[in-house]
Design a protein around this motif. Sequence first.
Motif, PDB file in Angstrom:
ATOM      1  N   GLN A  27       0.842  -1.203   0.000  1.00 10.52           N
ATOM      2  CA  GLN A  27       0.000   0.000   0.000  1.00 10.52           C
ATOM      3  C   GLN A  27       0.880   1.257   0.000  1.00 10.52           C
ATOM      4  OE1 GLN A  27      -2.756   0.165   3.261  1.00 10.52           O
ATOM      5  NE2 GLN A  27      -3.313   2.280   2.866  1.00 10.52           N
ATOM      6  N   ILE A  28       1.940   1.246   0.852  1.00  7.44           N
ATOM      7  CA  ILE A  28       2.829   2.399   0.938  1.00  7.44           C
ATOM      8  C   ILE A  28       3.546   2.601  -0.390  1.00  7.44           C
ATOM      9  CG2 ILE A  28       4.931   3.259   2.050  1.00  7.44           C
ATOM     10  CD1 ILE A  28       3.948   1.783   4.606  1.00  7.44           C
ATOM     11  N   GLN A  29       4.007   1.483  -0.971  1.00  8.03           N
ATOM     12  CA  GLN A  29       4.708   1.566  -2.243  1.00  8.03           C
ATOM     13  C   GLN A  29       3.805   2.146  -3.331  1.00  8.03           C
ATOM     14  OE1 GLN A  29       6.179  -2.178  -3.622  1.00  8.03           O
ATOM     15  NE2 GLN A  29       7.491  -1.264  -5.159  1.00  8.03           N
ATOM     16  N   ASP A  30       2.518   1.723  -3.324  1.00  6.29           N
ATOM     17  CA  ASP A  30       1.577   2.241  -4.308  1.00  6.29           C
ATOM     18  C   ASP A  30       1.445   3.748  -4.192  1.00  6.29           C
ATOM     19  OD1 ASP A  30       1.099  -0.116  -5.496  1.00  6.29           O
ATOM     20  OD2 ASP A  30      -0.914  -0.440  -4.695  1.00  6.29           O
ATOM     21  N   GLN A  31       1.335   4.229  -2.919  1.00  3.19           N
ATOM     22  CA  GLN A  31       1.183   5.671  -2.723  1.00  3.19           C
ATOM     23  C   GLN A  31       2.445   6.404  -3.165  1.00  3.19           C
ATOM     24  OE1 GLN A  31      -0.482   7.316   0.752  1.00  3.19           O
ATOM     25  NE2 GLN A  31      -2.176   5.893   0.864  1.00  3.19           N
ATOM     26  N   ASP A  32       3.619   5.814  -2.865  1.00  7.05           N
ATOM     27  CA  ASP A  32       4.867   6.442  -3.246  1.00  7.05           C
ATOM     28  C   ASP A  32       5.012   6.504  -4.764  1.00  7.05           C
ATOM     29  OD1 ASP A  32       5.559   6.876  -0.666  1.00  7.05           O
ATOM     30  OD2 ASP A  32       6.892   5.154  -0.470  1.00  7.05           O
ATOM     31  N   CYS A  33       4.424   5.532  -5.460  1.00  7.09           N
ATOM     32  CA  CYS A  33       4.555   5.475  -6.916  1.00  7.09           C
ATOM     33  C   CYS A  33       3.492   6.287  -7.635  1.00  7.09           C
ATOM     34  CB  CYS A  33       4.482   4.016  -7.392  1.00  7.09           C
ATOM     35  SG  CYS A  33       5.928   3.058  -6.922  1.00  7.09           S
ATOM     36  N   PHE A  34       2.538   6.857  -6.901  1.00 10.36           N
ATOM     37  CA  PHE A  34       1.494   7.651  -7.548  1.00 10.36           C
ATOM     38  C   PHE A  34       2.100   8.883  -8.204  1.00 10.36           C
ATOM     39  CE2 PHE A  34      -1.073  11.522  -7.101  1.00 10.36           C
ATOM     40  CZ  PHE A  34      -2.024  11.245  -8.075  1.00 10.36           C
ATOM     41  N   LYS A  35       1.694   9.141  -9.442  1.00  9.24           N
ATOM     42  CA  LYS A  35       2.131  10.339 -10.146  1.00  9.24           C
ATOM     43  C   LYS A  35       0.964  10.913 -10.932  1.00  9.24           C
ATOM     44  CE  LYS A  35       6.974   8.951 -10.911  1.00  9.24           C
ATOM     45  NZ  LYS A  35       7.992   8.668 -11.952  1.00  9.24           N
ATOM     46  N   THR A  36       0.852  12.238 -10.946  1.00  8.03           N
ATOM     47  CA  THR A  36      -0.101  12.882 -11.843  1.00  8.03           C
ATOM     48  C   THR A  36       0.455  12.827 -13.262  1.00  8.03           C
ATOM     49  OG1 THR A  36       0.907  15.059 -11.670  1.00  8.03           O
ATOM     50  CG2 THR A  36      -0.763  14.498 -10.006  1.00  8.03           C
ATOM     51  N   GLY A  37      -0.368  13.182 -14.225  1.00 10.78           N
ATOM     52  CA  GLY A  37       0.120  13.260 -15.599  1.00 10.78           C
ATOM     53  C   GLY A  37       1.281  14.228 -15.732  1.00 10.78           C
ATOM     54  N   ALA A  38       1.221  15.356 -15.004  1.00 12.48           N
ATOM     55  CA  ALA A  38       2.291  16.371 -15.073  1.00 12.48           C
ATOM     56  C   ALA A  38       3.626  15.820 -14.606  1.00 12.48           C
ATOM     57  CB  ALA A  38       1.901  17.596 -14.248  1.00 12.48           C
ATOM     58  N   ASP A  39       3.588  14.853 -13.671  1.00 13.14           N
ATOM     59  CA  ASP A  39       4.814  14.282 -13.127  1.00 13.14           C
ATOM     60  C   ASP A  39       5.332  13.089 -13.927  1.00 13.14           C
ATOM     61  OD1 ASP A  39       5.601  15.853 -10.801  1.00 13.14           O
ATOM     62  OD2 ASP A  39       3.677  15.269  -9.964  1.00 13.14           O
ATOM     63  N   ARG A  40       4.850  12.971 -15.173  1.00 14.44           N
ATOM     64  CA  ARG A  40       5.345  11.919 -16.075  1.00 14.44           C
ATOM     65  C   ARG A  40       5.881  12.552 -17.374  1.00 14.44           C
ATOM     66  NH1 ARG A  40       1.274   6.978 -16.399  1.00 14.44           N
ATOM     67  NH2 ARG A  40       3.253   5.860 -16.616  1.00 14.44           N
ATOM     68  N   PRO A  41       6.861  13.458 -17.230  1.00 15.63           N
ATOM     69  CA  PRO A  41       7.357  14.186 -18.413  1.00 15.63           C
ATOM     70  C   PRO A  41       7.977  13.279 -19.472  1.00 15.63           C
ATOM     71  CG  PRO A  41       8.809  14.553 -16.528  1.00 15.63           C
ATOM     72  CD  PRO A  41       7.570  13.889 -16.008  1.00 15.63           C
ATOM     73  N   GLU A  42       8.419  12.093 -19.049  1.00 13.40           N
ATOM     74  CA  GLU A  42       8.995  11.169 -20.030  1.00 13.40           C
ATOM     75  C   GLU A  42       7.965  10.751 -21.073  1.00 13.40           C
ATOM     76  OE1 GLU A  42       7.244   8.619 -16.759  1.00 13.40           O
ATOM     77  OE2 GLU A  42       8.348  10.515 -16.901  1.00 13.40           O
ATOM     78  N   LEU A  43       6.667  10.891 -20.730  1.00 13.73           N
ATOM     79  CA  LEU A  43       5.607  10.527 -21.669  1.00 13.73           C
ATOM     80  C   LEU A  43       5.204  11.683 -22.586  1.00 13.73           C
ATOM     81  CD1 LEU A  43       3.194   8.384 -19.434  1.00 13.73           C
ATOM     82  CD2 LEU A  43       5.089   7.624 -20.871  1.00 13.73           C
ATOM     83  N   TYR A  44       5.282  12.932 -22.062  1.00 11.59           N
ATOM     84  CA  TYR A  44       4.755  14.031 -22.880  1.00 11.59           C
ATOM     85  C   TYR A  44       5.814  14.949 -23.481  1.00 11.59           C
ATOM     86  CZ  TYR A  44       4.985  16.774 -18.475  1.00 11.59           C
ATOM     87  OH  TYR A  44       5.389  17.381 -17.317  1.00 11.59           O
ATOM     88  N   LEU A  45       6.991  15.052 -22.886  1.00  9.19           N
ATOM     89  CA  LEU A  45       8.004  15.932 -23.478  1.00  9.19           C
ATOM     90  C   LEU A  45       8.373  15.518 -24.910  1.00  9.19           C
ATOM     91  CD1 LEU A  45      10.499  16.834 -20.588  1.00  9.19           C
ATOM     92  CD2 LEU A  45       8.817  18.312 -21.702  1.00  9.19           C
ATOM     93  N   PRO A  46       8.516  14.209 -25.195  1.00 12.52           N
ATOM     94  CA  PRO A  46       8.816  13.829 -26.589  1.00 12.52           C
ATOM     95  C   PRO A  46       7.732  14.248 -27.574  1.00 12.52           C
ATOM     96  CG  PRO A  46       9.260  11.992 -25.101  1.00 12.52           C
ATOM     97  CD  PRO A  46       8.549  13.032 -24.298  1.00 12.52           C
ATOM     98  N   LEU A  47       6.478  14.362 -27.090  1.00 11.83           N
ATOM     99  CA  LEU A  47       5.378  14.767 -27.968  1.00 11.83           C
ATOM    100  C   LEU A  47       5.381  16.269 -28.234  1.00 11.83           C
ATOM    101  CD1 LEU A  47       2.497  12.684 -26.307  1.00 11.83           C
ATOM    102  CD2 LEU A  47       3.990  12.008 -28.201  1.00 11.83           C
ATOM    103  N   LEU A  48       6.058  17.026 -27.370  1.00 13.82           N
ATOM    104  CA  LEU A  48       6.048  18.486 -27.457  1.00 13.82           C
ATOM    105  C   LEU A  48       7.303  19.055 -28.099  1.00 13.82           C
ATOM    106  CD1 LEU A  48       4.639  19.301 -23.878  1.00 13.82           C
ATOM    107  CD2 LEU A  48       3.351  19.092 -26.010  1.00 13.82           C
TER     108      LEU A  48
END
Length: 398
Positions: A27-48
Amino acid sequence: MNLDFKIKTLLLICLIFLGVFNPYSSQIQDQDCFKTGADRPELYLPLLKGKTIGIVTNQTGLMKDKTHIVDFLAKNGINIKIIFAPEHGFRGDADAGEKVKNGVDVKTGISIISLYGANKKPKPEQLKGLDIVLFDIQDVGVRFYTYISTLTYLMEAGAENNVEILVLDRPNPHDGYIDGPVLKKKWESFVGMHEVPVVYGLTIGEYGKMVNGEKWLKDGVQAKYTLIPMQKYHKKQRYAILDKPSPNLPNDKSINLYPSLCFFEGTQVSVGRGTETPFQIYGSPWTKDMPYQFTPKPYFGAKDPFLNGKLCYGENLSNYSKDLRELNLEWLIKAYKNYKNPQQDFFLKNLFFDTLAGSDELRRQIVSGKSQAEIKASWKSDLEKFSKIRSRYVIYED
């Protein structure tokens, strides 16, 4: 208790104490791994990269370390041509309904265009030269909260002008359930553009997928729509919001109560705008048998609050601790019953209450004396129909 069981129990306690085994670690690990879309730049910076972009955001467009998305993108060499600001403005300090002016972001020098007031939908000339418009706003997950309307108009303009819409997803503080009357088409407005219930149980990214998939945009057009999903997000878990989504929703308490109390905005009852506890209290000068007293005065986010300077009698819900997973109509019904001459004066003459509710049915039910249980029973069929539509667009664990 046999000896073997005692030994196993003592061994387990020792392992937990030493940190070798933790029953809550996943449960703790899941919370630690939570990220908003903004905190996943590896997914959107290449698109921009190499694109000319616009961005729709406000004070809530923050990354985990509180860096604003505009500053992050500029630092990473993304060419931002224009910032579009929703209701309450780019910095989120304008009153509800207040006209927001165009301007310039002092920090980056980027032009800001308001998408509130007469210019709710980006004009072709405002989108000219843009490849992508990125949308990053913390929503509240309630039909009459206008950020989903801003997204809808943005998608429509994007479809009409061949501009891609990219949404960075964020948590919905009212996720994991649906409730309330479903809007009827006759009552469509900027505080309710689609035939959905008050609480619709979708993140803003999922909501955009639904609008696109159901062809709810004008003339059935569909936007080129890209969603950057959150990581390790669960619909029935509640996540801390990094900044208040608007001036009169300052904290989790007001956000929790908002879907139930916002109906008062169509009545002669204040919801505490002009106090330190907006959307945590309610009252009016004409409900004198109610125990709590307050007087709205000019305040941050409420320059001229409703019932300004008038002593109001009502109820203080600021210590209400329950995580509401349904609408509570009892406060609305109680205020109506305690109101002097309710049938004549309780609802505003412009019937904004009906606009918020999505039809005139809820108002008529309250006037006729129906109970909360009877009113909610009348929503059942419409909610079941919407639930089937919603299920097609859910991308997170429900």
